[in-house]
Design an enzyme around this catalytic site. Structure first.
Site, PDB file in Angstrom:
ATOM      1  CE  LYS A 128      -3.962  -2.088   2.352  1.00  0.00           C
ATOM      2  NZ  LYS A 128      -4.853  -1.964   3.532  1.00  0.00           N
ATOM      3  NE  ARG A 163      -6.719 -12.995   5.022  1.00  0.00           N
ATOM      4  CZ  ARG A 163      -7.058 -11.720   4.890  1.00  0.00           C
ATOM      5  NH1 ARG A 163      -6.669 -11.009   3.848  1.00  0.00           N
ATOM      6  NH2 ARG A 163      -7.781 -11.137   5.807  1.00  0.00           N
ATOM      7  CG  ASN A 216      -3.494  -2.451   6.912  1.00  0.00           C
ATOM      8  OD1 ASN A 216      -3.281  -2.299   5.715  1.00  0.00           O
ATOM      9  ND2 ASN A 216      -4.586  -3.039   7.360  1.00  0.00           N
ATOM     10  CG  HIS A 226      -5.463  -6.132  -0.297  1.00  0.00           C
ATOM     11  ND1 HIS A 226      -6.713  -6.123   0.257  1.00  0.00           N
ATOM     12  CD2 HIS A 226      -5.514  -6.984  -1.359  1.00  0.00           C
ATOM     13  CE1 HIS A 226      -7.504  -6.923  -0.448  1.00  0.00           C
ATOM     14  NE2 HIS A 226      -6.799  -7.451  -1.438  1.00  0.00           N
ATOM     15  CB  THR A 238      -7.208  -5.813   9.591  1.00  0.00           C
ATOM     16  OG1 THR A 238      -7.543  -6.894   8.711  1.00  0.00           O
ATOM     17  CG2 THR A 238      -7.508  -4.503   8.916  1.00  0.00           C
ATOM     18  CE1 TYR A 244      -9.494  -2.831  -0.799  1.00  0.00           C
ATOM     19  CE2 TYR A 244      -8.717  -1.015  -2.144  1.00  0.00           C
ATOM     20  CZ  TYR A 244      -8.460  -2.072  -1.289  1.00  0.00           C
ATOM     21  OH  TYR A 244      -7.164  -2.365  -0.932  1.00  0.00           O
ATOM     22  CG  PHE A 267     -14.049   0.907   5.840  1.00  0.00           C
ATOM     23  CD1 PHE A 267     -13.514   0.404   4.661  1.00  0.00           C
ATOM     24  CD2 PHE A 267     -14.807   0.062   6.645  1.00  0.00           C
ATOM     25  CE1 PHE A 267     -13.733  -0.918   4.284  1.00  0.00           C
ATOM     26  CE2 PHE A 267     -15.023  -1.266   6.277  1.00  0.00           C
ATOM     27  CZ  PHE A 267     -14.478  -1.750   5.087  1.00  0.00           C
ATOM     28  CD  GLU A 279      -8.614  -9.238  -3.781  1.00  0.00           C
ATOM     29  OE1 GLU A 279      -7.512  -9.744  -3.441  1.00  0.00           O
ATOM     30  OE2 GLU A 279      -9.415  -8.760  -2.969  1.00  0.00           O
ATOM     31  NE  ARG A 299      -2.463  -5.817   7.120  1.00  0.00           N
ATOM     32  CZ  ARG A 299      -3.491  -6.515   6.692  1.00  0.00           C
ATOM     33  NH1 ARG A 299      -4.044  -7.435   7.466  1.00  0.00           N
ATOM     34  NH2 ARG A 299      -3.989  -6.296   5.493  1.00  0.00           N
TER      35      ARG A 299
END
Length: 140
Positions: free
Chosen positions: A11, A87, A114, A117, A93, A51, A59, A128, A104
């Site tokens: 990100k 993950r 964070n 993704h 998250t 998204y 959000f 995706e 993270r």
């Protein structure tokens, strides 16, 4: 366990701080291969499309603003049980709840910024990956 592919996004908060190499090292050290990767700048519209599943969530606007605020690195990861493995490597998250050693926990600034993704299911991974990559761009 089967060999899977999953999408990963580094990100804007992480690219701004030049963490791409460190994050990639975490992924590769966990046994995930990077079989496609590109640095892009998401437009607001492209972020909204990606998204869209969150469109009704409070959000959504902030997330789309953030994801289009700077460059991101989109990548396809491949490996045994890649979705779950990624993950685990990313961590929770909320970085305050993430396990020590996760991406993270190490690099996130807060719950929104964070750093990464990752796809959360095979179905979402397929959507995706196709959102950002043509089959010819994935070299495994």
């Amino acid at each position: 366990m089967a060999v899977e592919r999953t999408l990963s996004i580094i990100k804007p908060d992480a690219t701004r701080r030049n963490l791409t190499g460190k994050i990639n090292a975490c992924l590769e050290d966990a046994g995930l291969g990077i079989v496609a990767q590109k640095r892009i700048r998401l437009t607001r519209e492209r972020a909204e499309g990606f998204y869209a599943v969150h469109k009704e969530r409070p959000f959504f606007n902030d997330l789309c603003d953030f994801m289009s605020s700077g460059p991101v690195v989109v990548q396809v990861l491949e490996g045994e049980d890649a979705i779950a493995k990624n993950r685990r490597v990313m961590g929770a998250t909320n970085p305050e709840e993430a396990d020590e050693g996760t991406i993270r926990k190490q690099f996130a600034e807060n719950i929104e910024a964070n750093s990464v993704h990752g796809s959360d299911s095979r179905e979402n991974a397929a959507f995706e990956i196709a959102y950002f990559f043509d089959d010819s761009e994935i070299v495994g």
